[in-house]
Design an enzyme around this catalytic site. Structure first.
Site, mmCIF file in Angstrom:
data_model
loop_
_atom_site.group_PDB
_atom_site.id
_atom_site.type_symbol
_atom_site.label_atom_id
_atom_site.label_comp_id
_atom_site.label_asym_id
_atom_site.label_seq_id
_atom_site.Cartn_x
_atom_site.Cartn_y
_atom_site.Cartn_z
ATOM 1 N N PRO A 2 40.703 55.255 19.198
ATOM 2 C CA PRO A 2 40.785 56.542 18.493
ATOM 3 C C PRO A 2 41.832 57.448 19.122
ATOM 4 O O PRO A 2 41.932 57.550 20.343
ATOM 5 C CB PRO A 2 39.370 57.113 18.677
ATOM 6 C CG PRO A 2 38.497 55.910 18.836
ATOM 7 C CD PRO A 2 39.333 54.932 19.604
ATOM 8 N N GLU A 3 42.622 58.078 18.265
ATOM 9 C CA GLU A 3 43.691 58.962 18.719
ATOM 10 C C GLU A 3 43.319 60.402 18.404
ATOM 11 O O GLU A 3 42.190 60.687 18.016
ATOM 12 C CB GLU A 3 45.003 58.533 18.062
ATOM 13 C CG GLU A 3 45.357 57.078 18.360
ATOM 14 C CD GLU A 3 46.602 56.585 17.627
ATOM 15 O OE1 GLU A 3 47.454 57.427 17.260
ATOM 16 O OE2 GLU A 3 46.725 55.365 17.418
#
Length: 272
Positions: A2-3
């Protein structure tokens, strides 16, 4: 992993659910105590018992629970997910930690690959020292990016992956931003034209903001809250689309590896 948009989407979901909750205790349902990075399970309970969550926000790729004394920080890593309860189909063996509150509420951290971590800090100096500017803040400007990029003798993609330069960027949105800017991911940073750096400084916050509006991108199993997927995948131009047509010039999109990261680009639009 996840960014920034995915982590922000998690924060947006859980902030109203967790703010003002008081911690009763923290457990490890599957017994995987390596999830507690800074303290033993005993010491993290001693440090946080009875503390109130005053705020929930994001710093880079970290979820920060701002407590009445200190901070709990969560890094999702590859497969970490937060959820407010354990579903019938969930296996305890995948739940690395759980936080129980005095109100009776609870939050569970499910992590198939067990890379996610929970930290307790008295202050955020450690994060501040290792994270660069937030790309959605007023500090992220063309001048800031120009100065940093022109001083770098390395390739642009590793530069953008380095959290000391820009906090929260990752593989998906770097590939998308470089495509929008017509910059080859292996281009030497200092050789990139000012005009392209200007475009890059504009498209990075733009695409991050758009992705947040759709709760991020689910590629494998990302969930921003209680197993709800992000919807931005439908708007990706290049990431995960090797062999497909470039949306701009219709050439076949390619995938290479840069710093051991799968990297998607158009060899016609993005000249090295």
């Amino acid at each position: 992993m996840p960014e920034l948009p995915e982590v922000q989407s998690v924060v947006n979901y859980f902030k109203p659910l967790l703010t003002q909750e008081k911690i009763h205790n923290i457990t490890s349902p599957n017994g995987y105590e390596k999830v507690f990075d800074t303290h033993s399970i005993l010491n993290i309970n001693t440090a946080t018992k009875g503390l109130c969550i005053d705020d929930v926000y994001r710093k880079g790729k970290y979820i920060v629970l701002d407590l009445s004394k200190g901070f709990l920080c969560i890094h999702l890593r590859m497969t970490g997910q937060l959820q407010m309860d354990m579903k019938q189909a969930d296996s305890v063996k995948h739940c690395s930690f759980a936080i129980f509150f005095e109100s009776g509420k609870s939050v569970y951290f499910k992590d198939y690959r067990k890379f996610g971590r929970l930290y307790y800090y008295k202050n955020l100096d450690i994060l501040n020292d290792k994270l660069g500017v937030e790309p959605l803040s007023t500090e992220f400007t063309y001048e800031y990016l120009l100065q940093r990029v022109k001083r770098s003798s390395g390739m642009i993609k590793p530069f953008l992956l380095n959290q000391k330069h820009i906090a929260g960027l990752g593989n998906i949105y770097i590939d998308e931003s470089l495509w929008l800017s017509k910059i080859h991911p292996k281009k030497i940073s200092s050789s990139i034209s000012k005009s392209k750096i200007k475009i890059l400084s504009e498209v990075i916050p733009k695409i991050l903001t758009q992705a947040i509006e759709f709760n991020g991108t689910t590629i494998i199993n990302f969930s921003y809250g209680n197993q709800v997927s992000g919807d931005f995948k439908q708007f990706l131009n290049v990431f995960g689309k090797r062999g497909g047509p470039c949306p701009r010039c219709k050439s076949k999109l390619k995938k290479i590896f840069v710093c051991q990261r799968g990297t998607h680009y158009c060899s016609k639009c993005q000249k090295i």
